[in-house]
Design a protein around this motif. Structure first.
Motif: not given
Length: 77
Positions: A30-47
């Motif tokens: 909310c404070s500094s990454h709202s315009r960044h490409k983010t995913v749930p950490i579980s998705v990143q871990l699987q990939e």
């Protein structure tokens, strides 16, 4: 294991910011990454796990090929 946010020690990192390549908490989002490409950490871990397994499989195959080539070269001596 749950990773605690380094900026907000009362929050866990539930998201992964692909723009910054780091785990973040909802407050960071909310404070500094709202315009960044983010995913749930579980998705990143699987990939990442899938990618690392495919790289490992590729390297094992290359090693086998190199060993076979070495054995063929030894036969020619």
């Amino acid at each position: 294991s749950v990773r605690v946010c380094p900026n907000h020690d009362d929050e866990s990192c539930q998201l992964f910011c692909r723009t910054c390549n780091q785990a973040i908490c909802v407050t960071c989002f909310c404070s500094s990454h709202s315009r960044h490409k983010t995913v749930p950490i579980s998705v990143q871990l699987q990939e990442t796990t899938k990618y690392l397994q495919s790289e490992l499989d590729r390297l094992i195959s290359e090693k086998r090929n190199a060993e076979s080539a070495g054995e063929e070269a030894d036969k020619l001596k």
